[in-house]
Every structure is written in structure tokens, then in C-alpha cells.
Scaffold this motif. Sequence first.
Motif, PDB file in Angstrom:
ATOM      1  N   MET A   1       0.841  -1.174   0.000  1.00  0.00           N
ATOM      2  CA  MET A   1       0.000   0.000   0.000  1.00  0.00           C
ATOM      3  C   MET A   1       0.892   1.244   0.000  1.00  0.00           C
ATOM      4  N   PRO A   2       0.542   2.239  -0.794  1.00  0.00           N
ATOM      5  CA  PRO A   2       1.349   3.464  -0.799  1.00  0.00           C
ATOM      6  C   PRO A   2       1.195   4.217   0.517  1.00  0.00           C
ATOM      7  N   PRO A   3       2.146   5.088   0.831  1.00  0.00           N
ATOM      8  CA  PRO A   3       2.031   5.879   2.054  1.00  0.00           C
ATOM      9  C   PRO A   3       0.746   6.711   2.038  1.00  0.00           C
ATOM     10  N   ALA A   4       0.132   6.842   3.195  1.00  0.00           N
ATOM     11  CA  ALA A   4      -1.131   7.592   3.303  1.00  0.00           C
ATOM     12  C   ALA A   4      -0.892   9.091   3.181  1.00  0.00           C
ATOM     13  N   LEU A   5      -1.855   9.753   2.551  1.00  0.00           N
ATOM     14  CA  LEU A   5      -1.855  11.215   2.535  1.00  0.00           C
ATOM     15  C   LEU A   5      -2.335  11.709   3.898  1.00  0.00           C
ATOM     16  N   THR A   6      -2.128  12.951   4.172  1.00  0.00           N
ATOM     17  CA  THR A   6      -2.767  13.581   5.325  1.00  0.00           C
ATOM     18  C   THR A   6      -3.879  14.458   4.769  1.00  0.00           C
ATOM     19  N   LYS A   7      -4.847  14.781   5.610  1.00  0.00           N
ATOM     20  CA  LYS A   7      -5.984  15.565   5.127  1.00  0.00           C
ATOM     21  C   LYS A   7      -5.619  16.997   4.780  1.00  0.00           C
ATOM     22  N   ASP A   8      -4.438  17.454   5.190  1.00  0.00           N
ATOM     23  CA  ASP A   8      -4.014  18.804   4.802  1.00  0.00           C
ATOM     24  C   ASP A   8      -3.104  18.790   3.560  1.00  0.00           C
ATOM     25  N   ASP A   9      -2.832  17.607   3.008  1.00  0.00           N
ATOM     26  CA  ASP A   9      -2.032  17.482   1.789  1.00  0.00           C
ATOM     27  C   ASP A   9      -2.841  18.020   0.606  1.00  0.00           C
ATOM     28  N   LYS A  10      -2.244  18.834  -0.213  1.00  0.00           N
ATOM     29  CA  LYS A  10      -2.945  19.435  -1.355  1.00  0.00           C
ATOM     30  C   LYS A  10      -3.413  18.387  -2.369  1.00  0.00           C
ATOM     31  N   ARG A  11      -2.846  17.183  -2.316  1.00  0.00           N
ATOM     32  CA  ARG A  11      -3.266  16.116  -3.230  1.00  0.00           C
ATOM     33  C   ARG A  11      -4.486  15.362  -2.707  1.00  0.00           C
ATOM     34  N   TYR A  12      -4.877  15.613  -1.471  1.00  0.00           N
ATOM     35  CA  TYR A  12      -6.054  14.954  -0.893  1.00  0.00           C
ATOM     36  C   TYR A  12      -7.267  15.319  -1.749  1.00  0.00           C
ATOM     37  N   PRO A  13      -8.043  14.339  -2.209  1.00  0.00           N
ATOM     38  CA  PRO A  13      -9.110  14.598  -3.173  1.00  0.00           C
ATOM     39  C   PRO A  13     -10.158  15.638  -2.762  1.00  0.00           C
ATOM     40  N   ILE A  14     -10.343  15.878  -1.501  1.00  0.00           N
ATOM     41  CA  ILE A  14     -11.357  16.846  -1.070  1.00  0.00           C
ATOM     42  C   ILE A  14     -11.067  18.248  -1.616  1.00  0.00           C
ATOM     43  N   TYR A  15      -9.807  18.511  -1.970  1.00  0.00           N
ATOM     44  CA  TYR A  15      -9.432  19.810  -2.525  1.00  0.00           C
ATOM     45  C   TYR A  15      -9.698  19.900  -4.028  1.00  0.00           C
ATOM     46  N   ASP A  16     -10.095  18.799  -4.631  1.00  0.00           N
ATOM     47  CA  ASP A  16     -10.472  18.769  -6.046  1.00  0.00           C
ATOM     48  C   ASP A  16     -11.976  19.055  -6.123  1.00  0.00           C
ATOM     49  N   ALA A  17     -12.382  19.941  -6.990  1.00  0.00           N
ATOM     50  CA  ALA A  17     -13.792  20.356  -7.094  1.00  0.00           C
ATOM     51  C   ALA A  17     -14.732  19.172  -7.300  1.00  0.00           C
ATOM     52  N   LYS A  18     -14.270  18.110  -7.945  1.00  0.00           N
ATOM     53  CA  LYS A  18     -15.130  16.938  -8.190  1.00  0.00           C
ATOM     54  C   LYS A  18     -15.564  16.269  -6.892  1.00  0.00           C
ATOM     55  N   TYR A  19     -14.777  16.414  -5.832  1.00  0.00           N
ATOM     56  CA  TYR A  19     -15.026  15.679  -4.592  1.00  0.00           C
ATOM     57  C   TYR A  19     -15.475  16.564  -3.433  1.00  0.00           C
ATOM     58  N   ARG A  20     -15.653  17.834  -3.671  1.00  0.00           N
ATOM     59  CA  ARG A  20     -15.963  18.770  -2.579  1.00  0.00           C
ATOM     60  C   ARG A  20     -17.256  18.456  -1.845  1.00  0.00           C
TER      61      ARG A  20
END
Length: 109
Positions: A1-20
Motif C-alpha cells: 500500500m502506498p504511504p497515506a496522505l494527510t488531510k491537509d495534503d494538497k493532493r487529498y481529493p477533497i481539494y479537487d472540485a469533483k469531490y468537494r
Amino acid sequence: MPPALTKDDKRYPIYDAKYRDIDDEFIPLTESLKETAIRVKYYWNREIKTQIKKGNNVLIVAHGNSLRALLKFLDNLTPGEIIDLDIPTGAPLVYMLDKQLHPVDKYYL
């Protein structure tokens, strides 16, 4: 499994308009084929299988890992077999299923 993102990482999908509009409890911080397979099997049992049993043809369009998870499930592949599985991009794969929804034939168009 790849390393987990943190929720403040800019790559976290919530920052993408599709997932807001998606509750972040449903957005994984990391994912492997194992987790994808769990979601695919759930969707197969809840949605796809239901449509097939109604007599509908189903077209599944997905990314590689989701397709690998589905083929692992449908073809009962081992972890070693799934690692070596090559799924061509953009080549439709047709599955013919029996009444129990087990594959009896498959071929690329």
C-alpha cells in the motif's frame, strides 16, 4: 500500500472540485488493490449483479485497478496471477456469464 496522505495534503481529493460535496469519511487516505477489490465486490453484488439478473447488459468503464479487482473476483485469480495480468487500455472485454453469474467465456472486441 502506498504511504497515506494527510488531510491537509494538497493532493487529498477533497481539494479537487469533483469531490468537494463528498463527506471526507468516504475518501481514503491511501488505497491498494485489496481495498479497491472490497469496494468493487460490494458494487458488483449491490448494483451490477442486480442489473444482470434483470436481463440487462452492463457496460463497465473503470480505471485499471478497479478492472483488475473485478477480474480477480470474476476469474477467481490468485494474488500472483493478478499481478501478472495485463489489461489493454481501450480494448473492450466481453464476459459471457452463466445463470449463477460465473464466467463461461470472455473475449476482447
